[in-house]
Design an enzyme around this catalytic site. Structure first.
Site, PDB file in Angstrom:
ATOM      1  CB  CYS A  52      27.285  -7.265  -8.484  1.00 44.24           C
ATOM      2  SG  CYS A  52      26.218  -8.631  -8.106  1.00 44.24           S
ATOM      3  CB  CYS A  56      28.091 -13.942 -12.686  1.00 44.04           C
ATOM      4  SG  CYS A  56      26.610 -13.875 -11.562  1.00 44.04           S
ATOM      5  CB  CYS A  59      28.971 -10.444 -14.542  1.00 45.67           C
ATOM      6  SG  CYS A  59      27.878  -8.721 -14.425  1.00 45.67           S
ATOM      7  CB  CYS A  96      14.672  -4.345 -19.606  1.00 44.86           C
ATOM      8  SG  CYS A  96      15.463  -5.863 -18.418  1.00 44.86           S
ATOM      9  CB  CYS A 128      11.024  -5.970 -18.152  1.00 45.24           C
ATOM     10  SG  CYS A 128      12.257  -7.125 -17.946  1.00 45.24           S
ATOM     11  CB  CYS A 188      12.236 -12.288 -19.282  1.00 41.18           C
ATOM     12  SG  CYS A 188      13.457 -11.984 -20.513  1.00 41.18           S
ATOM     13  NE  ARG A 260      12.168 -10.433 -24.548  1.00 41.88           N
ATOM     14  CZ  ARG A 260      11.327  -9.950 -25.022  1.00 41.88           C
ATOM     15  NH1 ARG A 260      11.372  -8.907 -25.839  1.00 41.88           N
ATOM     16  NH2 ARG A 260       9.982 -10.140 -24.278  1.00 41.88           N
TER      17      ARG A 260
HETATM   18  N1  SAM Z   1      22.182  -8.767 -11.036  1.00 38.84           N
HETATM   19  C1  SAM Z   1      21.052  -9.342 -11.766  1.00 38.84           C
HETATM   20  C2  SAM Z   1      21.319 -10.885 -12.157  1.00 38.84           C
HETATM   21  O1  SAM Z   1      22.065 -11.461 -12.338  1.00 38.84           O
HETATM   22  O2  SAM Z   1      20.064 -11.446 -12.354  1.00 38.84           O
HETATM   23  C3  SAM Z   1      20.516  -8.511 -12.957  1.00 38.84           C
HETATM   24  C4  SAM Z   1      21.462  -8.195 -13.908  1.00 38.84           C
HETATM   25  S1  SAM Z   1      22.384  -9.295 -14.899  1.00 38.84           S
HETATM   26  C5  SAM Z   1      23.871  -8.184 -15.430  1.00 38.84           C
HETATM   27  C6  SAM Z   1      21.356  -9.905 -16.210  1.00 38.84           C
HETATM   28  C7  SAM Z   1      22.051 -11.065 -17.292  1.00 38.84           C
HETATM   29  O3  SAM Z   1      22.840 -10.329 -18.022  1.00 38.84           O
HETATM   30  C8  SAM Z   1      22.783 -11.874 -16.595  1.00 38.84           C
HETATM   31  O4  SAM Z   1      22.005 -12.945 -16.043  1.00 38.84           O
HETATM   32  C9  SAM Z   1      23.562 -12.373 -18.018  1.00 38.84           C
HETATM   33  O5  SAM Z   1      22.825 -13.770 -18.445  1.00 38.84           O
HETATM   34  C10 SAM Z   1      23.518 -11.305 -18.611  1.00 38.84           C
HETATM   35  N2  SAM Z   1      24.927 -10.965 -18.850  1.00 38.84           N
HETATM   36  C11 SAM Z   1      25.864 -10.415 -17.925  1.00 38.84           C
HETATM   37  N3  SAM Z   1      27.234 -10.090 -18.329  1.00 38.84           N
HETATM   38  C12 SAM Z   1      27.133 -10.574 -19.555  1.00 38.84           C
HETATM   39  C13 SAM Z   1      28.131 -10.812 -20.709  1.00 38.84           C
HETATM   40  N4  SAM Z   1      29.400 -10.227 -20.432  1.00 38.84           N
HETATM   41  N5  SAM Z   1      27.738 -11.173 -21.844  1.00 38.84           N
HETATM   42  C14 SAM Z   1      26.663 -11.712 -21.871  1.00 38.84           C
HETATM   43  N6  SAM Z   1      25.421 -11.717 -21.225  1.00 38.84           N
HETATM   44  C15 SAM Z   1      25.636 -11.232 -19.833  1.00 38.84           C
HETATM   45  C1  DTB Z   2      19.284 -10.601 -21.028  1.00 37.64           C
HETATM   46  O1  DTB Z   2      19.312 -11.659 -21.036  1.00 37.64           O
HETATM   47  N1  DTB Z   2      20.550  -9.809 -21.504  1.00 37.64           N
HETATM   48  C2  DTB Z   2      20.456  -8.523 -21.231  1.00 37.64           C
HETATM   49  C3  DTB Z   2      19.031  -8.388 -20.230  1.00 37.64           C
HETATM   50  N2  DTB Z   2      18.721  -9.813 -20.292  1.00 37.64           N
HETATM   51  C4  DTB Z   2      19.316  -7.774 -19.052  1.00 37.64           C
HETATM   52  C5  DTB Z   2      21.737  -8.310 -20.649  1.00 37.64           C
HETATM   53  C6  DTB Z   2      22.821  -8.239 -21.325  1.00 37.64           C
HETATM   54  C7  DTB Z   2      24.285  -7.790 -20.727  1.00 37.64           C
HETATM   55  C8  DTB Z   2      25.424  -7.671 -21.349  1.00 37.64           C
HETATM   56  C9  DTB Z   2      26.427  -7.312 -20.661  1.00 37.64           C
HETATM   57  C10 DTB Z   2      26.502  -5.642 -20.212  1.00 37.64           C
HETATM   58  O2  DTB Z   2      26.048  -5.130 -21.116  1.00 37.64           O
HETATM   59  O3  DTB Z   2      26.662  -5.442 -19.213  1.00 37.64           O
HETATM   60 FE1  SF4 Z   3      25.791  -9.328 -10.138  1.00 32.94          FE
HETATM   61 FE2  SF4 Z   3      26.610  -9.525 -12.769  1.00 32.94          FE
HETATM   62 FE3  SF4 Z   3      26.175 -11.583 -11.627  1.00 32.94          FE
HETATM   63 FE4  SF4 Z   3      24.008 -10.005 -11.908  1.00 32.94          FE
HETATM   64  S1  SF4 Z   3      25.144 -11.286 -13.681  1.00 32.94           S
HETATM   65  S2  SF4 Z   3      24.424 -10.986 -10.247  1.00 32.94           S
HETATM   66  S3  SF4 Z   3      25.222  -8.225 -11.708  1.00 32.94           S
HETATM   67  S4  SF4 Z   3      27.807 -10.230 -10.872  1.00 32.94           S
END
Ligand code: SAM
Ligand code: DTB
Ligand code: SF4
Length: 327
Positions: A52, A56, A59, A96, A128, A188, A260
């Site tokens: 990506c 973030c 992430c 989802c 979703c 959501c 959730r």
């Molecule tokens: N790329 C899209 C976005 O950012 O909206 C969708 C996928 S993203 C991985 C979905 C959500 O996962 C993020 O908005 C964040 O709130 C959550 N997330 C990602 N990494 C995480 C982590 N290490 N711990 C907890 N939540 C996480």
């Molecule tokens: C949300 O708020 N939590 C879920 C779902 N929406 C998509 C994702 C959590 C991702 C946690 C990090 C991972 O497993 O990569």
């Molecule tokens: Fe990309 Fe992760 Fe940020 Fe979603 S949360 S936009 S997958 S870097």
């Protein structure tokens, strides 16, 4: 009474209550509006993993960080449908699909996601997606295909956002939420605690959610899963009382939302998760993986449901209830 005119001071007062008092008050609201023993079981599937372009800092899927996540291109239609059928067979009612995209781009990949949405919907699951930012037309196409909900988190307060992400703004996020809502898709939207934010940042995030003209139907509360290679890898784990406080405040402010208990369950025992359900959480993600990080096994969750006397919530419950009231 559902309120959208909460003030920051009111939210501060709720959030800072002594924890036992806060839990009792949240439990009372929960009991008044919801079936407290019902917990919705949802399944997540990463349909496009890693690589990506966003930054973030929590992430593992951001291309710029050196994590153990292996990038994988968009799954095939059949792979997704197979996963959705297994999810349904193991008791999930919502499915989802997550993609590590900054935003949706029109083209063959989005066309394939549209087909996936149709296919999952046909299986009878609440479908979703979380695909990053969307424009109005893309939201309308997803709705047309049968998308039930769209996940798009604000993560933290507007003030703290720049510390966590620099490649997009809070307003970009809010614009997508408006596009989703306009298209008639269920919203959501929630956040993550443990990013180094203050109590005031958490309160402001809740304020932003709870003062929207319409509350999000679904509010995920995530605890940061610190992942090696990301800037937040060394962040200390959030303590369960912080999770309970966040959930309880969300429940009081948004009585009918699905709150959730999302990322972070892998570090929580049954007693700790039980406190979260008592404080108003009414959904979990099931399956040994969230998107890329570990989550409790399905069998472990079955045992938890038994011990706590929980029952899985049926799909489309809101719609089924309004249909039976109308007929
Ligand atoms: N790329 C899209 C976005 O950012 O909206 C969708 C996928 S993203 C991985 C979905 C959500 O996962 C993020 O908005 C964040 O709130 C959550 N997330 C990602 N990494 C995480 C982590 N290490 N711990 C907890 N939540 C996480
Ligand atoms: C949300 O708020 N939590 C879920 C779902 N929406 C998509 C994702 C959590 C991702 C946690 C990090 C991972 O497993 O990569
Ligand atoms: Fe990309 Fe992760 Fe940020 Fe979603 S949360 S936009 S997958 S870097």
């Amino acid at each position: 009474m559902i309120r959208n005119n909460w003030t920051l001071d009111e939210i501060r007062n709720i959030y800072h209550k002594p924890i036992l008092q806060l839990i009792v008050e949240a439990a009372e609201v929960h009991k008044q509006y919801n079936a407290i023993a019902e917990v919705q079981v949802c399944t997540l599937l990463s349909v496009k993993t890693g690589g990506c372009p966003e930054d973030c800092s929590y992430c593992p899927q951001a291309a710029r960080y050196n994590t153990d996540v292996k990038a994988q291109k968009l799954l095939s239609y059949d792979e997704v449908i197979d996963n959705a059928i297994s999810a349904k067979n193991s008791g999930s009612t919502r499915f989802c699909m997550g993609a590590a995209w900054r935003n949706v781009k029109d083209g063959v990949e989005f066309d394939r996601v549209i087909d996936m949405v149709k296919g999952v919907n046909a299986i009878g699951l609440e479908v979703c997606c979380t695909l990053g930012m969307l424009n109005e037309d893309q939201a309308a196409r997803l709705k047309e295909a049968g998308l039930y909900a769209y996940n798009h988190n604000l993560d933290t307060s507007d003030e703290h956002y720049d510390e966590i992400i620099s490649t997009r703004t809070y307003d970009d996020r809010l614009k997508t939420l408006d596009n989703v809502e306009q298209a008639g898709i269920s919203v959501c939207c929630g956040g993550i605690i443990g990013l180094g934010e203050s109590d005031e940042d958490r309160i402001k995030l809740l304020y932003t959610l709870a003062t929207r003209a319409k509350h999000p139907e679904s509010v995920p509360v995530n605890a940061l899963v610190p992942v090696k290679g990301t800037p937040l890898a060394e962040q200390s784990k959030v303590n369960v009382w912080e999770m309970v406080r966040m959930i309880a405040t969300a429940r009081i402010l948004m009585p009918k939302a699905m709150v959730r208990l999302s990322a972070g369950r892998n570090d929580m025992n049954i007693e700790q998760q039980g406190l979260c359900f008592l404080a108003g959480a009414n959904s979990i993600f099931a399956g040994e993986k969230l998107l890329t990080t570990p989550n409790p096994e399905v069998d472990q969750d079955r045992m938890m449901f038994d011990v706590l006397g929980l029952t899985p919530r049926e799909s489309f419950k809101e719609e089924n209830m309004s249909a039976s009231i109308c007929s």
